[in-house]
Design a protein around this motif. Structure first.
Motif, PDB file in Angstrom:
ATOM      1  N   LEU A 212       1.074  -4.917   6.780  1.00  0.00           N
ATOM      2  CA  LEU A 212       0.655  -3.845   5.884  1.00  0.00           C
ATOM      3  C   LEU A 212       1.702  -3.640   4.795  1.00  0.00           C
ATOM      4  CD1 LEU A 212      -0.910  -0.532   7.096  1.00  0.00           C
ATOM      5  CD2 LEU A 212       0.914  -0.505   5.423  1.00  0.00           C
ATOM      6  N   THR A 213       1.238  -3.545   3.548  1.00  0.00           N
ATOM      7  CA  THR A 213       2.149  -3.366   2.426  1.00  0.00           C
ATOM      8  C   THR A 213       1.840  -2.066   1.696  1.00  0.00           C
ATOM      9  OG1 THR A 213       2.361  -5.758   2.118  1.00  0.00           O
ATOM     10  CG2 THR A 213       3.000  -4.359   0.268  1.00  0.00           C
ATOM     11  N   ALA A 214       2.878  -1.222   1.565  1.00  0.00           N
ATOM     12  CA  ALA A 214       2.787   0.024   0.789  1.00  0.00           C
ATOM     13  C   ALA A 214       3.959   0.026  -0.179  1.00  0.00           C
ATOM     14  CB  ALA A 214       2.839   1.240   1.708  1.00  0.00           C
ATOM     15  N   GLY A 215       3.658   0.110  -1.457  1.00  0.00           N
ATOM     16  CA  GLY A 215       4.727  -0.015  -2.453  1.00  0.00           C
ATOM     17  C   GLY A 215       5.340  -1.393  -2.359  1.00  0.00           C
ATOM     18  N   ALA A 238       4.340   2.843   6.982  1.00  0.00           N
ATOM     19  CA  ALA A 238       3.896   2.848   5.580  1.00  0.00           C
ATOM     20  C   ALA A 238       3.815   4.252   5.010  1.00  0.00           C
ATOM     21  CB  ALA A 238       2.535   2.170   5.464  1.00  0.00           C
ATOM     22  N   SER A 239       3.610   5.259   5.883  1.00  0.00           N
ATOM     23  CA  SER A 239       3.460   6.633   5.379  1.00  0.00           C
ATOM     24  C   SER A 239       4.717   7.128   4.673  1.00  0.00           C
ATOM     25  CB  SER A 239       3.078   7.583   6.518  1.00  0.00           C
ATOM     26  OG  SER A 239       4.152   7.751   7.440  1.00  0.00           O
ATOM     27  N   PRO A 247      -3.162   1.914  -3.692  1.00  0.00           N
ATOM     28  CA  PRO A 247      -3.782   1.419  -2.470  1.00  0.00           C
ATOM     29  C   PRO A 247      -2.741   0.868  -1.502  1.00  0.00           C
ATOM     30  CG  PRO A 247      -4.003  -0.210  -4.208  1.00  0.00           C
ATOM     31  CD  PRO A 247      -3.377   1.001  -4.839  1.00  0.00           C
ATOM     32  N   VAL A 248      -3.111   0.825  -0.243  1.00  0.00           N
ATOM     33  CA  VAL A 248      -2.323   0.144   0.779  1.00  0.00           C
ATOM     34  C   VAL A 248      -3.029  -1.178   1.068  1.00  0.00           C
ATOM     35  CG1 VAL A 248      -1.615   0.221   3.196  1.00  0.00           C
ATOM     36  CG2 VAL A 248      -1.398   2.263   1.763  1.00  0.00           C
TER      37      VAL A 248
END
Length: 386
Positions: A212-215, A238-239, A247-248
Protein backbone atom coordinates in the motif's frame (compact mmCIF):
# COMPACT_ATOMS: atom_id res chain seq x y z
CA UNK A 1 3.83 19.72 49.29
CA UNK A 2 6.99 20.78 47.53
CA UNK A 3 8.75 18.62 44.96
CA UNK A 4 11.73 19.02 42.66
CA UNK A 5 9.72 17.62 39.74
CA UNK A 6 6.04 16.92 39.17
CA UNK A 7 5.01 14.78 36.22
CA UNK A 8 1.40 14.95 35.08
CA UNK A 9 0.51 11.67 33.41
CA UNK A 10 1.37 8.12 34.50
CA UNK A 11 1.77 6.53 31.10
CA UNK A 12 4.90 5.22 29.38
CA UNK A 13 6.69 8.57 29.03
CA UNK A 14 5.65 9.91 32.43
CA UNK A 15 6.67 6.83 34.39
CA UNK A 16 10.00 6.62 32.61
CA UNK A 17 10.72 10.28 33.26
CA UNK A 18 9.88 9.78 36.94
CA UNK A 19 12.24 6.81 37.21
CA UNK A 20 15.16 8.74 35.74
CA UNK A 21 14.46 11.86 37.81
CA UNK A 22 14.17 9.80 40.99
CA UNK A 23 17.41 7.95 40.26
CA UNK A 24 19.12 11.34 40.11
CA UNK A 25 17.92 12.09 43.62
CA UNK A 26 15.15 14.44 42.56
CA UNK A 27 12.07 14.43 44.80
CA UNK A 28 9.49 13.39 42.22
CA UNK A 29 5.70 13.14 42.09
CA UNK A 30 3.57 11.51 39.40
CA UNK A 31 -0.04 12.73 39.15
CA UNK A 32 -2.43 10.41 37.31
CA UNK A 33 -6.14 11.10 36.85
CA UNK A 34 -6.99 7.41 36.49
CA UNK A 35 -7.09 5.07 39.47
CA UNK A 36 -4.12 3.16 38.04
CA UNK A 37 -1.07 4.06 35.98
CA UNK A 38 -0.17 2.63 32.57
CA UNK A 39 -3.67 1.89 31.30
CA UNK A 40 -2.65 2.35 27.67
CA UNK A 41 0.33 0.05 28.24
CA UNK A 42 -1.97 -2.62 29.66
CA UNK A 43 -4.37 -2.69 26.69
CA UNK A 44 -1.66 -2.36 24.03
CA UNK A 45 -0.59 -5.15 21.72
CA UNK A 46 -3.64 -7.25 22.46
CA UNK A 47 -2.65 -7.30 26.13
CA UNK A 48 0.99 -8.19 25.42
CA UNK A 49 2.46 -4.70 24.86
CA UNK A 50 4.61 -4.17 21.77
CA UNK A 51 7.07 -2.33 24.03
CA UNK A 52 9.70 -1.37 21.43
CA UNK A 53 11.04 -2.05 17.96
CA UNK A 54 14.68 -3.11 17.68
CA UNK A 55 14.92 -1.47 14.25
CA UNK A 56 13.88 2.00 15.48
CA UNK A 57 15.24 4.83 13.34
CA UNK A 58 14.31 8.53 13.12
CA UNK A 59 12.77 7.74 9.72
CA UNK A 60 10.05 5.77 11.53
CA UNK A 61 8.57 8.98 12.98
CA UNK A 62 6.44 11.79 11.56
CA UNK A 63 6.99 15.36 12.74
CA UNK A 64 7.09 18.87 11.32
CA UNK A 65 10.80 18.62 12.20
CA UNK A 66 11.95 15.10 11.23
CA UNK A 67 15.30 15.66 12.97
CA UNK A 68 13.85 16.51 16.39
CA UNK A 69 13.57 12.92 17.64
CA UNK A 70 17.17 11.99 16.82
CA UNK A 71 18.82 13.17 20.05
CA UNK A 72 16.42 11.43 22.44
CA UNK A 73 16.36 8.20 20.42
CA UNK A 74 20.16 8.08 20.35
CA UNK A 75 20.48 8.64 24.11
CA UNK A 76 17.99 5.95 25.13
CA UNK A 77 17.78 3.13 22.59
CA UNK A 78 15.60 0.03 22.14
CA UNK A 79 18.59 -2.02 23.33
CA UNK A 80 18.62 -0.02 26.57
CA UNK A 81 14.96 -0.82 27.20
CA UNK A 82 15.46 -4.48 26.30
CA UNK A 83 18.25 -4.63 28.90
CA UNK A 84 15.78 -3.32 31.51
CA UNK A 85 13.18 -5.91 30.49
CA UNK A 86 15.80 -8.67 30.80
CA UNK A 87 16.87 -7.35 34.20
CA UNK A 88 13.30 -7.90 35.40
CA UNK A 89 13.24 -11.36 33.78
CA UNK A 90 10.25 -10.58 31.55
CA UNK A 91 10.03 -13.14 28.76
CA UNK A 92 9.51 -11.57 25.34
CA UNK A 93 9.64 -12.44 21.64
CA UNK A 94 9.99 -10.78 18.26
CA UNK A 95 6.71 -11.06 16.41
CA UNK A 96 7.86 -9.61 13.07
CA UNK A 97 9.69 -6.63 11.62
CA UNK A 98 11.58 -5.95 14.86
CA UNK A 99 8.41 -5.76 17.01
CA UNK A 100 9.03 -7.01 20.56
CA UNK A 101 6.12 -8.25 22.70
CA UNK A 102 5.75 -9.64 26.21
CA UNK A 103 5.23 -13.39 26.00
CA UNK A 104 2.81 -13.34 28.93
CA UNK A 105 1.17 -10.00 29.78
CA UNK A 106 1.58 -6.26 29.25
CA UNK A 107 0.96 -5.88 32.99
CA UNK A 108 4.52 -7.12 33.49
CA UNK A 109 5.81 -3.91 31.89
CA UNK A 110 3.70 -1.75 34.21
CA UNK A 111 4.85 -3.79 37.23
CA UNK A 112 8.46 -3.35 36.09
CA UNK A 113 8.05 0.42 35.82
CA UNK A 114 6.41 0.61 39.25
CA UNK A 115 9.26 -1.40 40.80
CA UNK A 116 11.75 1.01 39.26
CA UNK A 117 9.70 3.97 40.53
CA UNK A 118 9.68 2.47 44.01
CA UNK A 119 13.45 2.00 43.94
CA UNK A 120 13.81 5.64 42.85
CA UNK A 121 11.48 6.78 45.70
CA UNK A 122 8.89 8.29 43.34
CA UNK A 123 5.61 9.45 44.94
CA UNK A 124 2.19 9.01 43.32
CA UNK A 125 -1.17 10.72 43.48
CA UNK A 126 -3.70 8.50 41.69
CA UNK A 127 -7.31 9.30 40.84
CA UNK A 128 -6.15 12.91 41.01
CA UNK A 129 -7.15 15.67 38.59
CA UNK A 130 -5.26 18.91 38.12
CA UNK A 131 -7.57 21.92 38.44
CA UNK A 132 -5.06 24.65 37.66
CA UNK A 133 -1.40 25.29 36.98
CA UNK A 134 0.26 28.62 37.79
CA UNK A 135 3.86 29.68 37.57
CA UNK A 136 5.54 31.94 40.09
CA UNK A 137 8.94 31.20 41.54
CA UNK A 138 7.78 27.57 41.32
CA UNK A 139 5.02 25.80 39.43
CA UNK A 140 1.92 25.73 41.62
CA UNK A 141 -0.68 23.02 41.06
CA UNK A 142 -4.16 22.91 42.52
CA UNK A 143 -5.55 19.37 42.37
CA UNK A 144 -8.43 17.32 43.69
CA UNK A 145 -5.98 15.88 46.24
CA UNK A 146 -4.39 19.07 47.47
CA UNK A 147 -1.88 21.64 46.31
CA UNK A 148 1.66 20.88 45.16
CA UNK A 149 4.64 22.93 44.01
CA UNK A 150 7.76 22.08 42.02
CA UNK A 151 10.64 23.69 40.21
CA UNK A 152 10.08 21.45 37.18
CA UNK A 153 6.76 20.43 35.62
CA UNK A 154 6.56 17.67 33.03
CA UNK A 155 3.47 17.24 30.83
CA UNK A 156 3.10 13.58 29.87
CA UNK A 157 -0.66 13.48 29.36
CA UNK A 158 -0.69 11.87 25.90
CA UNK A 159 -3.01 12.77 23.05
CA UNK A 160 -6.70 12.41 22.25
CA UNK A 161 -6.68 8.75 21.24
CA UNK A 162 -8.55 6.22 23.40
CA UNK A 163 -10.83 8.66 25.30
CA UNK A 164 -12.47 5.65 26.96
CA UNK A 165 -9.33 5.20 29.08
CA UNK A 166 -9.12 8.84 29.98
CA UNK A 167 -7.39 10.58 27.06
CA UNK A 168 -7.92 14.34 27.12
CA UNK A 169 -6.69 17.63 25.71
CA UNK A 170 -5.11 18.66 29.02
CA UNK A 171 -1.57 18.81 27.63
CA UNK A 172 -2.60 21.04 24.74
CA UNK A 173 -4.44 23.36 27.15
CA UNK A 174 -1.29 23.76 29.23
CA UNK A 175 0.69 24.52 26.08
CA UNK A 176 -1.86 27.17 25.11
CA UNK A 177 -1.83 28.65 28.63
CA UNK A 178 1.92 29.26 28.31
CA UNK A 179 1.68 30.47 24.67
CA UNK A 180 3.38 27.36 23.30
CA UNK A 181 2.32 26.49 19.76
CA UNK A 182 1.02 23.14 18.62
CA UNK A 183 0.50 21.64 15.20
CA UNK A 184 -2.85 20.44 13.82
CA UNK A 185 -4.16 17.25 15.39
CA UNK A 186 -5.86 14.21 13.90
CA UNK A 187 -6.43 10.54 14.76
CA UNK A 188 -3.79 8.20 13.38
CA UNK A 189 -2.77 4.56 13.29
CA UNK A 190 -6.46 4.18 12.60
CA UNK A 191 -8.87 2.55 10.13
CA UNK A 192 -10.04 4.63 7.16
CA UNK A 193 -13.56 5.18 5.79
CA UNK A 194 -14.08 4.78 2.04
CA UNK A 195 -15.21 7.89 0.16
CA UNK A 196 -18.17 8.29 -2.15
CA UNK A 197 -20.47 6.03 -0.18
CA UNK A 198 -18.57 2.95 -1.34
CA UNK A 199 -19.27 0.00 0.84
CA UNK A 200 -17.59 -3.37 1.08
CA UNK A 201 -19.48 -4.46 4.19
CA UNK A 202 -20.08 -7.92 2.70
CA UNK A 203 -16.31 -8.37 2.79
CA UNK A 204 -15.98 -7.34 6.47
CA UNK A 205 -13.36 -9.55 8.08
CA UNK A 206 -11.59 -10.48 4.85
CA UNK A 207 -7.82 -9.90 4.99
CA UNK A 208 -5.51 -9.53 1.98
CA UNK A 209 -1.71 -9.38 1.94
CA UNK A 210 -1.00 -6.19 0.02
CA UNK A 211 1.47 -3.43 -0.72
CA UNK A 212 0.00 0.00 0.00
CA UNK A 213 1.32 3.43 -0.98
CA UNK A 214 0.23 6.71 0.64
CA UNK A 215 2.18 9.79 -0.35
CA UNK A 216 5.80 8.70 -0.71
CA UNK A 217 5.56 5.83 1.77
CA UNK A 218 4.89 2.20 0.88
CA UNK A 219 4.00 -0.52 3.40
CA UNK A 220 3.78 -4.27 2.82
CA UNK A 221 1.30 -5.69 5.31
CA UNK A 222 -2.27 -7.01 5.43
CA UNK A 223 -5.32 -4.90 4.72
CA UNK A 224 -8.60 -5.80 6.41
CA UNK A 225 -12.05 -4.99 5.07
CA UNK A 226 -14.47 -3.43 7.57
CA UNK A 227 -18.12 -2.42 7.36
CA UNK A 228 -17.17 1.14 6.40
CA UNK A 229 -13.77 0.89 4.78
CA UNK A 230 -10.37 -0.64 5.38
CA UNK A 231 -8.20 -1.43 8.38
CA UNK A 232 -5.31 -3.80 9.05
CA UNK A 233 -1.61 -3.02 9.63
CA UNK A 234 -0.96 -1.56 6.16
CA UNK A 235 -3.89 0.85 6.46
CA UNK A 236 -2.94 1.88 10.00
CA UNK A 237 0.59 2.64 8.80
CA UNK A 238 -0.72 4.59 5.81
CA UNK A 239 -3.05 6.66 8.02
CA UNK A 240 0.02 8.59 9.24
CA UNK A 241 0.60 9.82 5.68
CA UNK A 242 -2.90 9.77 4.16
CA UNK A 243 -4.32 13.03 2.83
CA UNK A 244 -8.02 13.36 2.05
CA UNK A 245 -7.31 14.90 -1.36
CA UNK A 246 -5.02 12.10 -2.50
CA UNK A 247 -5.79 8.49 -3.40
CA UNK A 248 -4.17 5.53 -1.69
CA UNK A 249 -2.70 2.97 -4.08
CA UNK A 250 -3.09 -0.70 -3.18
CA UNK A 251 -1.28 -3.57 -4.92
CA UNK A 252 -3.35 -6.67 -4.16
CA UNK A 253 -0.76 -8.99 -5.75
CA UNK A 254 2.56 -7.45 -4.70
CA UNK A 255 4.57 -10.50 -5.79
CA UNK A 256 2.91 -10.84 -9.20
CA UNK A 257 2.76 -8.89 -12.45
CA UNK A 258 -0.97 -9.39 -12.87
CA UNK A 259 -1.06 -8.50 -16.60
CA UNK A 260 1.73 -10.91 -17.48
CA UNK A 261 0.20 -13.66 -15.33
CA UNK A 262 -3.30 -13.27 -16.79
CA UNK A 263 -2.01 -13.32 -20.35
CA UNK A 264 0.04 -16.43 -19.57
CA UNK A 265 -3.14 -18.18 -18.38
CA UNK A 266 -5.71 -16.76 -20.80
CA UNK A 267 -6.07 -20.09 -22.63
CA UNK A 268 -7.74 -21.70 -19.59
CA UNK A 269 -11.42 -22.63 -19.38
CA UNK A 270 -11.49 -21.69 -15.69
CA UNK A 271 -13.69 -18.67 -14.86
CA UNK A 272 -11.95 -15.47 -13.84
CA UNK A 273 -13.62 -15.72 -10.41
CA UNK A 274 -12.27 -19.20 -9.72
CA UNK A 275 -8.88 -18.25 -11.11
CA UNK A 276 -8.57 -15.21 -8.84
CA UNK A 277 -9.85 -17.33 -5.92
CA UNK A 278 -6.57 -19.24 -6.20
CA UNK A 279 -4.61 -16.02 -5.69
CA UNK A 280 -6.82 -14.09 -3.26
CA UNK A 281 -9.44 -14.90 -0.58
CA UNK A 282 -12.46 -16.42 -2.33
CA UNK A 283 -14.96 -13.91 -0.89
CA UNK A 284 -12.84 -11.07 -2.17
CA UNK A 285 -12.43 -12.68 -5.61
CA UNK A 286 -16.21 -13.03 -5.94
CA UNK A 287 -16.89 -9.40 -5.01
CA UNK A 288 -14.05 -8.14 -7.19
CA UNK A 289 -15.37 -9.90 -10.29
CA UNK A 290 -18.97 -8.80 -9.69
CA UNK A 291 -17.86 -5.16 -9.62
CA UNK A 292 -15.33 -5.15 -12.43
CA UNK A 293 -15.67 -7.83 -15.11
CA UNK A 294 -18.12 -10.47 -16.41
CA UNK A 295 -17.45 -13.85 -14.78
CA UNK A 296 -16.40 -15.57 -18.00
CA UNK A 297 -13.79 -18.23 -18.67
CA UNK A 298 -10.33 -16.71 -18.97
CA UNK A 299 -10.12 -17.66 -22.64
CA UNK A 300 -13.23 -15.58 -23.39
CA UNK A 301 -11.94 -12.35 -21.80
CA UNK A 302 -10.99 -9.57 -24.21
CA UNK A 303 -7.62 -7.87 -24.05
CA UNK A 304 -9.33 -4.81 -22.59
CA UNK A 305 -11.01 -6.84 -19.85
CA UNK A 306 -7.73 -8.52 -18.95
CA UNK A 307 -5.98 -5.15 -18.80
CA UNK A 308 -8.75 -3.71 -16.60
CA UNK A 309 -8.53 -6.60 -14.14
CA UNK A 310 -4.73 -6.52 -14.08
CA UNK A 311 -4.65 -2.77 -13.55
CA UNK A 312 -6.97 -2.99 -10.56
CA UNK A 313 -5.09 -5.93 -9.04
CA UNK A 314 -1.70 -4.20 -9.16
CA UNK A 315 -2.91 -0.63 -8.63
CA UNK A 316 -6.28 -0.27 -6.95
CA UNK A 317 -6.51 3.49 -6.47
CA UNK A 318 -9.06 4.44 -3.84
CA UNK A 319 -10.06 7.56 -1.89
CA UNK A 320 -10.97 7.72 1.77
CA UNK A 321 -13.26 10.35 3.26
CA UNK A 322 -12.22 10.15 6.89
CA UNK A 323 -10.71 8.13 9.70
CA UNK A 324 -12.66 6.06 12.21
CA UNK A 325 -11.86 8.74 14.81
CA UNK A 326 -10.05 9.01 18.13
CA UNK A 327 -12.11 6.16 19.64
CA UNK A 328 -10.35 3.74 17.28
CA UNK A 329 -7.03 5.54 16.87
CA UNK A 330 -3.89 4.25 18.54
CA UNK A 331 -2.20 7.67 18.52
CA UNK A 332 -2.76 11.36 17.88
CA UNK A 333 -0.85 12.78 14.93
CA UNK A 334 0.58 16.22 15.69
CA UNK A 335 0.98 17.95 19.03
CA UNK A 336 3.12 20.47 20.86
CA UNK A 337 5.39 22.04 18.25
CA UNK A 338 8.95 20.75 18.31
CA UNK A 339 10.12 24.27 17.43
CA UNK A 340 9.10 25.24 20.97
CA UNK A 341 11.16 22.51 22.69
CA UNK A 342 14.78 21.55 23.22
CA UNK A 343 15.47 18.26 21.45
CA UNK A 344 18.09 17.41 24.11
CA UNK A 345 15.91 17.95 27.20
CA UNK A 346 12.29 18.35 25.97
CA UNK A 347 12.13 21.62 27.93
CA UNK A 348 10.06 24.51 26.57
CA UNK A 349 12.46 27.14 25.25
CA UNK A 350 10.49 30.12 26.56
CA UNK A 351 9.21 28.59 29.82
CA UNK A 352 12.16 27.28 31.87
CA UNK A 353 11.24 24.24 33.93
CA UNK A 354 8.27 23.20 31.75
CA UNK A 355 8.68 19.97 29.76
CA UNK A 356 6.55 18.03 27.26
CA UNK A 357 7.18 14.35 26.53
CA UNK A 358 5.60 11.39 24.76
CA UNK A 359 2.51 11.53 22.59
CA UNK A 360 1.58 15.12 23.49
CA UNK A 361 4.57 16.24 21.37
CA UNK A 362 4.47 16.47 17.56
CA UNK A 363 6.40 13.22 17.13
CA UNK A 364 4.34 10.23 15.95
CA UNK A 365 5.78 6.78 15.30
CA UNK A 366 4.79 4.04 12.93
CA UNK A 367 2.81 1.03 14.09
CA UNK A 368 5.06 -1.58 15.67
CA UNK A 369 6.49 -0.41 19.01
CA UNK A 370 7.90 2.91 17.83
CA UNK A 371 5.58 5.10 19.90
CA UNK A 372 6.47 3.28 23.10
CA UNK A 373 10.14 3.76 22.29
CA UNK A 374 9.50 7.47 21.83
CA UNK A 375 7.84 7.46 25.26
CA UNK A 376 10.87 5.80 26.90
CA UNK A 377 13.38 7.97 25.05
CA UNK A 378 11.66 11.34 25.51
CA UNK A 379 10.91 10.49 29.15
CA UNK A 380 14.56 9.62 29.73
CA UNK A 381 15.70 12.88 28.11
CA UNK A 382 13.46 14.99 30.36
CA UNK A 383 14.29 12.87 33.42
CA UNK A 384 17.97 13.67 32.88
CA UNK A 385 17.21 17.39 32.99
CA UNK A 386 14.44 18.10 35.52
Amino acid sequence: MKYDAIIIGGGAAGLFCAIEAGRRGRKTLVIEHNAQVGRKIIISGGGRCNFTNIGTKPENFISANPHFCKSALARYTPQDFVALVKKHKIDFYEKKLGQLFCRESSRQVVEMLLKECSAAKVDFQLDCSVKSVERGVLFELETTRGNFTAGSLVIATGGLSFPKIGASDFGYKIAKQFSIKRTDLRPSLVALVLAGGKNYSKLAGVSVDASLTAGKQTFRENILFTHRGLSGPAILQASNYWQKSQPVHINLLPETDALEYLYANRHKSQTIENFLGGLLPQRFAEAFVVQNVPNKPLKQLSNREIETVAGLLNNWSTHFSNTEGYDRAEVTLGGVSTSELSSQTMEAKKVPGLYFIGEVVDVTGWLGGYNFQWGWSSGFAAGQSV
